[in-house]
Enzyme design. Structure first.
Site, PDB file in Angstrom:
ATOM      1  N   GLY A   1      22.084  -3.813   0.382  1.00 16.55           N
ATOM      2  CA  GLY A   1      20.754  -3.049   0.899  1.00 16.55           C
ATOM      3  C   GLY A   1      20.640  -1.728   0.136  1.00 16.55           C
ATOM      4  O   GLY A   1      19.842  -0.848   0.660  1.00 16.55           O
TER       5      GLY A   1
ATOM      6  N   PRO B   1      25.470  -6.243  -3.459  1.00 14.98           N
ATOM      7  CA  PRO B   1      23.917  -5.874  -4.074  1.00 14.98           C
ATOM      8  C   PRO B   1      22.992  -6.969  -4.251  1.00 14.98           C
ATOM      9  O   PRO B   1      23.764  -7.895  -5.103  1.00 14.98           O
ATOM     10  CB  PRO B   1      24.165  -4.861  -5.270  1.00 14.98           C
ATOM     11  N   GLY B   2      21.881  -7.022  -3.987  1.00 16.88           N
ATOM     12  CA  GLY B   2      20.860  -7.911  -4.432  1.00 16.88           C
ATOM     13  C   GLY B   2      20.001  -7.232  -5.229  1.00 16.88           C
ATOM     14  O   GLY B   2      19.813  -7.150  -6.598  1.00 16.88           O
ATOM     15  N   ARG B   3      18.949  -6.591  -4.393  1.00 17.94           N
ATOM     16  CA  ARG B   3      17.979  -6.069  -5.087  1.00 17.94           C
ATOM     17  C   ARG B   3      18.304  -4.902  -6.227  1.00 17.94           C
ATOM     18  O   ARG B   3      17.520  -4.955  -7.227  1.00 17.94           O
ATOM     19  CB  ARG B   3      17.023  -5.161  -3.993  1.00 17.94           C
TER      20      ARG B   3
ATOM     21  N   ARG C   1       5.751  -9.869  -0.357  1.00 17.18           N
ATOM     22  CA  ARG C   1       6.265  -8.689   0.261  1.00 17.18           C
ATOM     23  C   ARG C   1       5.236  -7.763   0.766  1.00 17.18           C
ATOM     24  O   ARG C   1       5.352  -7.069   1.887  1.00 17.18           O
ATOM     25  CB  ARG C   1       7.282  -8.115  -0.758  1.00 17.18           C
TER      26      ARG C   1
ATOM     27  N   CYS D   1      -6.011 -17.329   0.494  1.00 16.14           N
ATOM     28  CA  CYS D   1      -7.238 -17.398   1.367  1.00 16.14           C
ATOM     29  C   CYS D   1      -6.904 -16.601   2.748  1.00 16.14           C
ATOM     30  O   CYS D   1      -6.609 -17.201   3.688  1.00 16.14           O
ATOM     31  CB  CYS D   1      -7.410 -18.912   1.793  1.00 16.14           C
ATOM     32  N   GLU D   2      -6.528 -15.406   2.477  1.00 20.37           N
ATOM     33  CA  GLU D   2      -6.041 -14.575   3.483  1.00 20.37           C
ATOM     34  C   GLU D   2      -6.453 -13.181   3.209  1.00 20.37           C
ATOM     35  O   GLU D   2      -6.246 -12.650   1.949  1.00 20.37           O
ATOM     36  CB  GLU D   2      -4.614 -14.133   3.835  1.00 20.37           C
TER      37      GLU D   2
END
Ligand code: LLP
Length: 432
Positions: free
Chosen positions: A245, A287-289, A326, A356-357
């Site tokens: 986190g 930890p990832g991010r 994200r 297409c948004e």
């Protein structure tokens, strides 16, 4: 925020890992995910240097996982936290020893639990009583591997300051056993099963957390719980895992927590809360991010520059929410730049995706050097939760992942082709 090796060369083009980004874009096409290995290694080594004397680092594979990434973590002595059968298969297939893996997730299917018990030494982070019982039953079917090592995931009732979708440790969360009676009962049940070897406790309060204080508070609550269990049930944990986190900066000037400070705060809490007659539990972090985000950037080609009357000027590129969900999902902020030599001046443009948004906007009101069709634009800090969350929306093939290190580039994940996009399709069965 950016890769440690990012530079503008004499030709004013951006380079990473010692290679010009326009040259990489020419070779591999766009969109293109680039990962700077030097940055990943630097971040992982920072975590290892702080944590190793006290416990274990498990890289959270959900941030970005592929075979080469597992191999890199393995060589750096970092374990991996996996959260599905697919991530488990990736980690085991890449040769990581099951002892260095943690298996997470609020839902683990029968097939996933069967895979877990057949990998000797793997630790499972148990999230519900259903899972505990199913795991115990699955372990009976693999008697040669002995009891399965387990951490109980506790929900500590902490709400960090981050996006609602990525908070996980608050009261009412779908994850874990609420700290207190419910978690005590889970511990009792785990201790009662001869097929379960309870190793300790886990908590993860959320992601992109910028304040180090809630992680220390998580450790404090886990240790308070551990002491209560010791007093009531006589069990003392070997391991206390405070999850991941730790946030990163996505914009210039934004603050990110200091990893050393986070680790030291947690270790101090664990040391202080351990009764003198007992061994201090090993401390684990996931930890990832904070290991992979800064290393990554995405290279896009500008396809359209469109001025709207009284509205934004759109700089529309050849990727978007398919390769990075994200901004659309969390309103996540990003920073961009041009990869080639910057033209003089600055202009405000909205970097729009090709999907297409209307919500497929990568960055609203980005201030960039003037851009023209055909230019290459880079978006920084895309190493985490982009490729791992990529989709086939609009049947756009997913881009390749290329890793760069000391002047060499290698594919880590091949880009998809239209054949890949159609691969699982089955023709119509009815003649009608
Ligand atoms: N451990 C557990 C149990 C987790 O659930 C997570 C992230 C981590 C570790 C790693 O957290 P990190 O250090 O990467 O913050 N898709 C979202 C992030 C979701 C994170 C889910 N769990 C995003 O793009 O921001």
């Amino acid at each position: 925020m950016v890769p440690d090796t990012l530079a503008r060369g004499d030709d004013r083009a951006l380079s990473v890992g010692g290679i010009s980004i326009p040259v990489l874009a020419e070779q591999y096409g766009t969109p293109l995910y680039l990962l700077d290995v030097e940055t990943i290694v630097n971040r992982a080594k920072t975590w290892m240097a702080q944590v190793s004397p006290h416990g274990t680092v498990y890289y959270a594979g959900k941030a970005f996982l592929c075979t080469a990434m597992v191999e890199l973590m393995d060589r750096l002595g970092v374990g991996v936290d996996v959260v599905s059968g697919g991530e488990l298969a990736t980690a085991l297939g890449a040769g990581m020893s099951p002892q260095r893996l943690l298996f997470h997730g609020n839902v683990k299917t029968a097939a996933e639990l069967a895979a877990a018990v057949s990998a000797p030494g793997l630790r499972v982070v148990v999230d519900s009583l259903e899972e505990l019982r199913a795991l115990s039953a699955a372990a009976v079917r693999c008697p040669d591997n002995g009891p399965i090592a387990v951490l109980i995931r506790v929900t500590p009732g902490i709400e960090p300051d981050t996006h609602d979708y990525i908070k996980t440790g608050h009261d009412g969360s779908k994850f874990g056993f609420p700290i207190g009676e419910v978690a005590h009962a889970a511990v009792a049940e785990a201790l009662a099963s001869p097929h379960i070897a309870l190793a300790g406790y886990h908590a993860h309060i959320g992601s992109q957390v910028l304040d180090p204080a809630p992680m220390a508070e998580t450790a404090r609550r886990l240790m308070r719980f551990a002491v209560e269990v010791w007093q009531q049930q006589g069990f003392w944990p070997q391991m206390v895992d405070v999850g991941g986190g730790v946030g990163v900066a996505y914009q210039p000037g934004a603050d990110a927590p200091d990893i050393a400070q986070v680790v030291q705060a947690v270790v101090a809490v664990v040391a202080e809360a351990t009764p003198p007659s007992l061994d201090r539990p090993r401390v684990a972090f996931e930890p990832g991010r904070s290991i992979v985000a800064d290393s990554g950037l995405t290279v896009y080609r500008v396809e359209v520059v469109k001025q709207t009357p009284g509205g934004p000027t759109y700089c529309a590129v050849d990727g978007g929410m398919g390769d990075n969900i994200r901004p659309a999902l969390y309103g996540a902020p990003y920073t961009a730049d041009v990869a080639g030599p910057p033209r003089p001046g600055r202009a405000t443009v909205t970097l729009a995706g090709r999907y297409c948004e209307t919500g497929d906007l990568i960055i609203r009101d980005a201030v960039l050097p003037p851009v023209a069709v055909g230019d290459l634009v880079v978006v920084y800090t895309t190493g985490a939760y982009t490729h791992s969350m990529a989709s086939h929306y609009n049947r756009v093939p997913r881009p390749p992942v290329v890793a760069v290190w000391r002047g060499e580039a290698h594919l880590w994940v091949r880009g998809e082709t239209f054949a890949d996009v159609r691969r699982q399709d089955v023709p119509l069965a009815w003649a009608l």
